[in-house]
Scaffold this motif. Structure first.
Motif, PDB file in Angstrom:
ATOM      1  N   LYS A 189     -18.556 -65.837  25.181  1.00 50.41           N
ATOM      2  CA  LYS A 189     -18.614 -66.770  24.045  1.00 50.41           C
ATOM      3  C   LYS A 189     -20.025 -67.311  23.884  1.00 50.41           C
ATOM      4  CE  LYS A 189     -13.847 -68.209  24.848  1.00 50.41           C
ATOM      5  NZ  LYS A 189     -13.044 -69.282  25.440  1.00 50.41           N
ATOM      6  N   LEU A 190     -20.707 -67.486  25.021  1.00 55.13           N
ATOM      7  CA  LEU A 190     -22.079 -67.997  25.002  1.00 55.13           C
ATOM      8  C   LEU A 190     -23.087 -66.864  24.760  1.00 55.13           C
ATOM      9  CD1 LEU A 190     -23.937 -70.476  25.709  1.00 55.13           C
ATOM     10  CD2 LEU A 190     -23.858 -69.651  28.081  1.00 55.13           C
ATOM     11  N   CYS A 191     -22.867 -65.740  25.415  1.00 60.56           N
ATOM     12  CA  CYS A 191     -23.765 -64.579  25.314  1.00 60.56           C
ATOM     13  C   CYS A 191     -22.946 -63.367  24.900  1.00 60.56           C
ATOM     14  CB  CYS A 191     -24.419 -64.250  26.654  1.00 60.56           C
ATOM     15  SG  CYS A 191     -24.975 -65.632  27.622  1.00 60.56           S
ATOM     16  N   PRO A 192     -22.940 -63.044  23.628  1.00 59.57           N
ATOM     17  CA  PRO A 192     -22.139 -61.904  23.176  1.00 59.57           C
ATOM     18  C   PRO A 192     -22.560 -60.585  23.831  1.00 59.57           C
ATOM     19  CG  PRO A 192     -22.867 -63.240  21.317  1.00 59.57           C
ATOM     20  CD  PRO A 192     -23.579 -63.765  22.525  1.00 59.57           C
ATOM     21  N   SER A 193     -23.785 -60.542  24.377  1.00 61.04           N
ATOM     22  CA  SER A 193     -24.242 -59.309  25.022  1.00 61.04           C
ATOM     23  C   SER A 193     -23.637 -59.110  26.408  1.00 61.04           C
ATOM     24  CB  SER A 193     -25.765 -59.332  25.132  1.00 61.04           C
ATOM     25  OG  SER A 193     -26.193 -60.441  25.914  1.00 61.04           O
ATOM     26  N   ALA A 194     -22.892 -60.088  26.904  1.00 68.21           N
ATOM     27  CA  ALA A 194     -22.336 -59.986  28.262  1.00 68.21           C
ATOM     28  C   ALA A 194     -21.100 -59.087  28.238  1.00 68.21           C
ATOM     29  CB  ALA A 194     -21.992 -61.369  28.804  1.00 68.21           C
ATOM     30  N   ASP A 195     -21.284 -57.879  28.720  1.00 65.60           N
ATOM     31  CA  ASP A 195     -20.209 -56.887  28.676  1.00 65.60           C
ATOM     32  C   ASP A 195     -19.964 -56.245  30.041  1.00 65.60           C
ATOM     33  OD1 ASP A 195     -22.532 -55.449  28.971  1.00 65.60           O
ATOM     34  OD2 ASP A 195     -22.301 -54.260  27.138  1.00 65.60           O
ATOM     35  N   THR A 196     -20.593 -56.792  31.080  1.00 63.38           N
ATOM     36  CA  THR A 196     -20.632 -56.085  32.367  1.00 63.38           C
ATOM     37  C   THR A 196     -20.026 -56.885  33.500  1.00 63.38           C
ATOM     38  OG1 THR A 196     -22.666 -54.950  31.696  1.00 63.38           O
ATOM     39  CG2 THR A 196     -22.195 -55.049  34.062  1.00 63.38           C
ATOM     40  N   LEU A 197     -19.146 -56.217  34.249  1.00 64.89           N
ATOM     41  CA  LEU A 197     -18.640 -56.772  35.494  1.00 64.89           C
ATOM     42  C   LEU A 197     -19.026 -55.784  36.598  1.00 64.89           C
ATOM     43  CD1 LEU A 197     -17.121 -59.351  36.121  1.00 64.89           C
ATOM     44  CD2 LEU A 197     -14.974 -58.137  35.753  1.00 64.89           C
ATOM     45  N   SER A 198     -20.013 -56.185  37.414  1.00 65.38           N
ATOM     46  CA  SER A 198     -20.517 -55.317  38.476  1.00 65.38           C
ATOM     47  C   SER A 198     -19.795 -55.664  39.770  1.00 65.38           C
ATOM     48  CB  SER A 198     -22.039 -55.506  38.599  1.00 65.38           C
ATOM     49  OG  SER A 198     -22.543 -54.903  39.784  1.00 65.38           O
ATOM     50  N   ILE A 199     -18.645 -55.033  39.970  1.00 64.85           N
ATOM     51  CA  ILE A 199     -17.830 -55.269  41.171  1.00 64.85           C
ATOM     52  C   ILE A 199     -17.253 -53.934  41.623  1.00 64.85           C
ATOM     53  CG2 ILE A 199     -17.167 -57.691  40.774  1.00 64.85           C
ATOM     54  CD1 ILE A 199     -14.598 -56.698  39.420  1.00 64.85           C
ATOM     55  N   GLY A 200     -16.914 -53.860  42.907  1.00 69.60           N
ATOM     56  CA  GLY A 200     -16.301 -52.650  43.434  1.00 69.60           C
ATOM     57  C   GLY A 200     -17.317 -51.821  44.186  1.00 69.60           C
ATOM     58  N   MET A 201     -16.983 -51.495  45.448  1.00 72.63           N
ATOM     59  CA  MET A 201     -17.831 -50.671  46.299  1.00 72.63           C
ATOM     60  C   MET A 201     -16.954 -49.529  46.837  1.00 72.63           C
ATOM     61  SD  MET A 201     -20.232 -53.644  47.955  1.00 72.63           S
ATOM     62  CE  MET A 201     -19.118 -54.418  49.074  1.00 72.63           C
ATOM     63  N   LEU A 205     -13.040 -49.782  45.079  1.00 77.12           N
ATOM     64  CA  LEU A 205     -13.296 -49.534  43.656  1.00 77.12           C
ATOM     65  C   LEU A 205     -12.017 -49.540  42.824  1.00 77.12           C
ATOM     66  CD1 LEU A 205     -12.770 -46.328  42.492  1.00 77.12           C
ATOM     67  CD2 LEU A 205     -14.577 -45.893  44.124  1.00 77.12           C
ATOM     68  N   GLU A 206     -10.883 -49.173  43.424  1.00 79.50           N
ATOM     69  CA  GLU A 206      -9.631 -49.150  42.664  1.00 79.50           C
ATOM     70  C   GLU A 206      -9.233 -50.552  42.214  1.00 79.50           C
ATOM     71  OE1 GLU A 206     -10.112 -47.319  45.432  1.00 79.50           O
ATOM     72  OE2 GLU A 206      -9.693 -45.245  44.818  1.00 79.50           O
ATOM     73  N   VAL A 207      -9.269 -51.512  43.148  1.00 78.52           N
ATOM     74  CA  VAL A 207      -8.918 -52.901  42.789  1.00 78.52           C
ATOM     75  C   VAL A 207      -9.888 -53.417  41.729  1.00 78.52           C
ATOM     76  CG1 VAL A 207      -8.462 -55.222  43.668  1.00 78.52           C
ATOM     77  CG2 VAL A 207      -8.228 -53.270  45.186  1.00 78.52           C
ATOM     78  N   ALA A 208     -11.167 -53.104  41.922  1.00 81.48           N
ATOM     79  CA  ALA A 208     -12.182 -53.604  41.000  1.00 81.48           C
ATOM     80  C   ALA A 208     -11.949 -53.055  39.588  1.00 81.48           C
ATOM     81  CB  ALA A 208     -13.576 -53.227  41.502  1.00 81.48           C
ATOM     82  N   ILE A 209     -11.636 -51.777  39.496  1.00 85.71           N
ATOM     83  CA  ILE A 209     -11.397 -51.182  38.174  1.00 85.71           C
ATOM     84  C   ILE A 209     -10.133 -51.772  37.549  1.00 85.71           C
ATOM     85  CG2 ILE A 209     -10.761 -49.013  37.012  1.00 85.71           C
ATOM     86  CD1 ILE A 209     -12.823 -47.621  38.916  1.00 85.71           C
ATOM     87  N   HIS A 210      -9.145 -52.008  38.376  1.00 89.71           N
ATOM     88  CA  HIS A 210      -7.925 -52.663  37.896  1.00 89.71           C
ATOM     89  C   HIS A 210      -8.257 -54.027  37.273  1.00 89.71           C
ATOM     90  CE1 HIS A 210      -3.695 -53.882  37.840  1.00 89.71           C
ATOM     91  NE2 HIS A 210      -4.090 -55.031  38.373  1.00 89.71           N
ATOM     92  N   CYS A 211      -9.248 -54.712  37.855  1.00 91.23           N
ATOM     93  CA  CYS A 211      -9.624 -56.061  37.396  1.00 91.23           C
ATOM     94  C   CYS A 211     -10.796 -56.057  36.423  1.00 91.23           C
ATOM     95  CB  CYS A 211      -9.943 -56.957  38.583  1.00 91.23           C
ATOM     96  SG  CYS A 211      -8.563 -57.208  39.704  1.00 91.23           S
ATOM     97  N   GLY A 212     -11.127 -54.907  35.851  1.00 89.71           N
ATOM     98  CA  GLY A 212     -12.101 -54.912  34.760  1.00 89.71           C
ATOM     99  C   GLY A 212     -13.518 -54.505  35.108  1.00 89.71           C
ATOM    100  N   ALA A 213     -13.769 -53.959  36.303  1.00 91.91           N
ATOM    101  CA  ALA A 213     -15.127 -53.515  36.645  1.00 91.91           C
ATOM    102  C   ALA A 213     -15.662 -52.586  35.560  1.00 91.91           C
ATOM    103  CB  ALA A 213     -15.127 -52.772  37.985  1.00 91.91           C
ATOM    104  N   THR A 214     -16.909 -52.801  35.153  1.00 90.61           N
ATOM    105  CA  THR A 214     -17.557 -51.840  34.251  1.00 90.61           C
ATOM    106  C   THR A 214     -18.679 -51.084  34.954  1.00 90.61           C
ATOM    107  OG1 THR A 214     -19.174 -53.404  33.372  1.00 90.61           O
ATOM    108  CG2 THR A 214     -17.049 -53.283  32.242  1.00 90.61           C
ATOM    109  N   ILE A 215     -19.148 -51.621  36.098  1.00 96.05           N
ATOM    110  CA  ILE A 215     -20.070 -50.887  36.965  1.00 96.05           C
ATOM    111  C   ILE A 215     -19.513 -50.974  38.377  1.00 96.05           C
ATOM    112  CG2 ILE A 215     -22.379 -50.790  37.982  1.00 96.05           C
ATOM    113  CD1 ILE A 215     -23.573 -51.890  35.483  1.00 96.05           C
ATOM    114  N   VAL A 216     -19.288 -49.824  39.010  1.00 92.06           N
ATOM    115  CA  VAL A 216     -18.946 -49.832  40.435  1.00 92.06           C
ATOM    116  C   VAL A 216     -20.173 -49.367  41.208  1.00 92.06           C
ATOM    117  CG1 VAL A 216     -16.444 -49.628  40.206  1.00 92.06           C
ATOM    118  CG2 VAL A 216     -17.828 -47.554  40.213  1.00 92.06           C
TER     119      VAL A 216
END
Ligand SMILES: *Cc1c(COP(=O)(O)O)cnc(C)c1O
Length: 231
Positions: A189-201, A205-216
């Motif tokens: 809402k503050l930064c429309p360019s914010a499209d990235t969730l860098s989570i999951g190693m 990686l499966e849990v992270a992708i389930h929760c919306g990771a866009t970069i693993v």
């Protein structure tokens, strides 16, 4: 026999499966190969098998590889702790920084970003499990920091990064990652360019992708076990 090509195929299959299970397009999940402690020859092998994004933690080691490889098709991500007196080479040689957690570092990265280069892509690091040993801010500090970083001309806020507790089980991971997913929605809402969730190693990686990771960020599962530099 250990082979980077086989490992990559395996990781890509895991990403695809996890995306399908989460009813997401697997193309919405980017694979960042974490190449700390690896030789340039190993990175080149990964490039030959379609990897174009690398994450590095240690500045001098990274600069050596960036120079040695001299490959403009590669996107370099800095994912290690940042010393505020070492921001200039980061601003000059990387396209992404995942570990911004204070205004001073953000200000320096913005002012040291060379003119002529596009804005530096920034993720704000969240210390999601409030660990003393980890960098990152508390979620409660996100809005004020993001508001200030948003004013800086040569940075582009892309989202959030986190490293959860090493011994967290799946339920705990899911809890932490869901908090991040909600925080990203607020940040948008503050930064429309914010499209990235860098989570999951490699291990989650499966849990992270389930929760919306866009970069693993995957190291061991691509390159095998590290002999030093384990964070
Ligand atoms: C080393 C590292 C990774 C990769 O971890 P693996 O378990 O080897 O996949 C991801 N993110 C950060 C910040 C790291 O330092």
């Amino acid at each position: 026999m250990f082979s980077i090509a086989d490992n990559l195929e395996n990781v890509r299959n895991r990403i695809e499966k996890a995306a399908t299970a989460a009813q997401r397009d697997h193309a919405s999940v980017r694979l960042l190969a974490v190449s700390k402690t690896r030789q340039a020859s190993e990175l080149i092998e990964a490039v030959q098998h379609g990897v174009h994004e690398f994450g590095e933690n240690y500045l001098q080691e990274a600069l050596d590889k960036i120079t040695e490889m001299n490959d403009p098709s590669i996107t370099w991500h800095f994912i290690g702790p940042i010393q505020s007196n070492k921001t200039r080479p980061i601003a000059e040689h990387f396209q992404w920084v995942h570990t911004v957690d204070r205004l001073k570092v953000a200000q320096r990265l913005s002012s040291q970003r060379p003119t002529g280069l596009p804005p530096l892509n920034i993720c704000i690091q969240i210390n999601i499990d409030n660990e003393d040993s980890k960098s990152g801010i508390a979620l409660s500090e996100l809005q004020p920091l993001a508001r200030q970083i948003n004013e800086l001309p040569n940075l582009h806020i892309r989202g959030l990064m986190a490293i959860p507790r090493a011994d967290a089980d799946n339920t705990e991971l899911q809890h932490s990652y869901t908090q991040l997913q909600n925080a990203l929605a607020e940040l948008k809402k503050l930064c429309p360019s914010a499209d990235t969730l860098s989570i999951g190693m490699s291990d989650d990686l499966e849990v992270a992708i389930h929760c919306g990771a866009t970069i693993v960020r995957i190291g061991t599962a691509i390159f095998g076990p590290r002999s030093y530099g384990q964070p």
